[in-house]
Write a protein that holds these residues in place. Structure first.
Motif, short mmCIF file in Angstrom:
data_model
loop_
_atom_site.label_atom_id
_atom_site.label_comp_id
_atom_site.label_asym_id
_atom_site.label_seq_id
_atom_site.Cartn_x
_atom_site.Cartn_y
_atom_site.Cartn_z
N ARG A 132 15.70 9.66 -18.93
CA ARG A 132 16.19 9.81 -17.40
C ARG A 132 15.40 9.28 -16.54
N ALA A 133 14.13 9.00 -16.47
CA ALA A 133 13.32 8.34 -15.49
C ALA A 133 13.14 6.96 -15.77
N GLN A 134 13.74 6.46 -16.91
CA GLN A 134 13.53 5.00 -17.29
C GLN A 134 12.25 4.59 -17.49
N PHE A 135 11.62 5.29 -18.11
CA PHE A 135 10.18 4.87 -18.61
C PHE A 135 10.59 4.72 -20.17
N HIS A 136 10.93 3.50 -20.58
CA HIS A 136 11.48 3.19 -21.78
C HIS A 136 10.31 3.16 -22.78
N HIS A 137 9.16 2.59 -22.48
CA HIS A 137 8.12 2.49 -23.49
C HIS A 137 7.61 3.82 -23.94
N TRP A 138 7.85 4.98 -23.18
CA TRP A 138 7.22 6.09 -23.63
C TRP A 138 8.12 7.11 -24.17
N PHE A 186 1.02 -0.93 0.03
CA PHE A 186 0.04 -0.01 -0.07
C PHE A 186 0.86 1.36 -0.01
N LEU A 187 2.02 1.26 0.64
CA LEU A 187 2.85 2.44 0.85
C LEU A 187 3.38 2.64 -0.57
N THR A 188 3.80 1.85 -1.32
CA THR A 188 4.65 2.25 -2.50
C THR A 188 3.62 2.54 -3.61
N VAL A 189 2.62 1.77 -3.89
CA VAL A 189 1.63 1.65 -4.93
C VAL A 189 0.45 2.85 -5.00
N THR A 190 0.22 3.25 -3.74
CA THR A 190 -0.72 4.18 -3.45
C THR A 190 -0.39 5.30 -2.71
N VAL A 191 0.87 5.60 -2.16
CA VAL A 191 1.44 6.75 -1.79
C VAL A 191 2.54 7.10 -2.30
N ARG A 192 3.70 6.36 -2.07
CA ARG A 192 5.01 7.05 -2.42
C ARG A 192 5.37 7.09 -4.04
N CYS A 193 4.31 6.42 -4.78
CA CYS A 193 4.58 6.74 -6.25
C CYS A 193 4.25 7.80 -6.79
N TRP A 194 3.46 8.76 -5.95
CA TRP A 194 3.01 10.05 -5.97
C TRP A 194 4.05 10.90 -5.68
N PHE A 195 4.96 10.62 -4.82
CA PHE A 195 6.20 11.55 -4.24
C PHE A 195 7.36 11.04 -4.81
N GLU A 196 7.77 9.58 -5.00
CA GLU A 196 9.22 9.20 -5.30
C GLU A 196 9.19 8.48 -6.55
N SER A 197 10.33 8.28 -6.98
CA SER A 197 10.52 7.61 -8.31
C SER A 197 10.07 6.18 -7.92
N ILE A 198 9.45 5.51 -8.91
CA ILE A 198 9.04 3.96 -8.74
C ILE A 198 10.02 3.15 -8.30
N ARG A 199 11.14 3.25 -9.23
CA ARG A 199 12.37 2.40 -9.03
C ARG A 199 13.06 2.59 -7.39
N GLU A 200 13.03 4.00 -7.28
CA GLU A 200 13.62 4.00 -6.06
C GLU A 200 13.00 3.38 -4.77
N THR A 201 11.49 2.98 -4.91
CA THR A 201 10.72 2.54 -3.77
C THR A 201 10.89 0.90 -3.92
N ALA A 202 11.67 0.45 -4.87
CA ALA A 202 11.70 -1.19 -5.03
C ALA A 202 12.25 -1.84 -3.74
N ALA A 213 9.74 12.72 -11.56
CA ALA A 213 10.43 11.33 -12.03
C ALA A 213 9.44 10.43 -12.42
N ASN A 214 8.02 10.23 -12.08
CA ASN A 214 7.15 9.44 -12.64
C ASN A 214 6.19 9.98 -13.59
N PHE A 215 6.18 11.22 -13.55
CA PHE A 215 5.09 11.85 -14.38
C PHE A 215 5.28 12.89 -15.42
N GLU A 216 6.51 13.53 -15.20
CA GLU A 216 7.09 14.87 -16.12
C GLU A 216 7.02 14.23 -17.51
N HIS A 217 7.48 13.07 -17.80
CA HIS A 217 7.64 12.56 -19.15
C HIS A 217 6.18 12.58 -19.84
N ALA A 218 5.18 12.02 -19.06
CA ALA A 218 3.91 12.10 -19.63
C ALA A 218 3.25 13.59 -19.84
#
Length: 334
Positions: free
Chosen positions: A328-334, A92-108, A292-297
């Motif tokens: 930079r954010a490693q969203f390779h598909h986009w 819950f912490l990573t997929v519903t909270v921290r993903c809106w604050f921090e890079s997904i890869r950094e929370t792994a 890191a998670n949303f600027e490319h979009a």
């Protein structure tokens, strides 16, 4: 005592309420939180606090309180040695909270450590959700398809054996979407070709797995869009809209918003620009909080708008900026 037994029963209902019947989810969760505060913490309190964090993130947009609640849940699980519950807290912490604050890869690392602890303790529900989310995020971030196609079949089979069919079906969807992306054709057959796509979706519906159905149609729309089949992608996105409410607070909402907006522009051209105002505002807000998670979009959507408005100077600059940011954010598909 009776209060603790009630808390255990309430927390046993949370996964079904979270992924199937959202109407009673807040009632079940907040009652569990109240019992924990009144009677003291037991292992199930971790699930109650984590789920409350999901409510404040997805339904009330209070990310600060959501972060505090999920962080408290993880802290309790670690401090009191509730190893089996660490997976719920970390998920819950990573997929519903921290993903809106921090890079997904950094929370792994948070979920990886919790996964191992909870697996050793014999917890096979939220550990399965952690692995299902790992597969889903890997698709969205563009993990190498040859690696994905190698590990996902065994992962799917593991959760079938463990009886976690929701996680198994999520992983199966990511697996088949990855195959479709590799082949350039959306023609899915599940479980080694034995189960047609229609039957798979019927089985998910029979089990009230609307979360998995929503993911299926979002990935379908994204693969079809990348293959240049915008009309079919729009149809898939319309199906996803029927169950997007089950994703409240989940990072995937951003993928849905971005993909739907891009498809609206592809379908309607400049006439579609007024229809995506809410999507543009959402992506701008998310990107300010976590570039890191949303600027490319955000940049990609703004590039499409500039192109349709005939701004031939700004559009190429925005496309280049989107490519650089995604790299930079490693969203390779986009």
């Amino acid at each position: 005592d009776e209060a603790r037994m009630a808390l255990r029963l309430l927390c046993a209902l949370i996964p079904a309420q979270a992924f199937i019947d959202l109407e009673y989810f807040p009632i079940v969760v907040l009652r569990g939180v109240n019992l924990s505060l009144e009677k003291g913490h037991i292992p199930e309190s971790v699930t109650a606090y984590s789920s409350a964090g999901m409510i404040f993130s997805g339904h009330l947009d209070d990310l600060d309180l959501a972060h505090d609640l999920c962080g408290l849940a993880l802290e309790i699980s670690e401090r009191k040695g509730f190893a089996a519950q660490r997976a719920a807290a970390a998920n819950f912490l990573t997929v519903t909270v921290r993903c809106w604050f921090e890079s997904i890869r950094e929370t792994a690392s948070i979920v990886d450590d919790a996964f191992l602890a909870s697996m050793e303790a014999g917890e096979f529900e939220y550990t399965g959700f952690i692995r299902a989310n790992k597969a889903t995020f890997g698709f969205w971030m563009g993990d190498p398809l040859d690696e994905v196609l190698q590990w996902l079949p065994e992962e799917r089979d593991l959760w079938i054996e463990r009886g976690n069919l929701l996680s198994a079906n999520i992983i199966a969807t990511v697996l088949e979407a990855s195959k479709a992306l590799a082949s350039g054709e959306w023609d899915l057959h599940f479980h080694g070709g034995a189960e047609p796509e229609k039957r798979f979706l019927e089985r998910c519906l029979d089990a009230d797995q609307h979360w998995a159905i929503c993911l299926h149609h979002v990935l379908e729309a994204q693969v079809l869009m990348m293959c240049g089949e915008e009309h079919a992608a729009l149809e898939a996105m319309a199906k996803a809209k029927e169950s997007i409410g089950t994703w409240a607070g989940f990072y995937g909402v951003a993928e849905y918003v971005m993909t739907r907006a891009l498809l609206q522009l592809r379908a309607r051209g400049a006439e579609g620009i007024p229809t995506i105002g809410e999507a543009r505002a959402s992506l701008a807000r998310w990107a300010r909080r976590c570039p890191a998670n949303f600027e490319h979009a955000r940049l990609l959507l703004e590039a499409e708008v500039a192109r349709l408005e005939g701004d031939h100077t700004r559009a190429p600059e925005l496309y280049e900026a989107a490519i650089d940011q995604a790299r930079r954010a490693q969203f390779h598909h986009w």
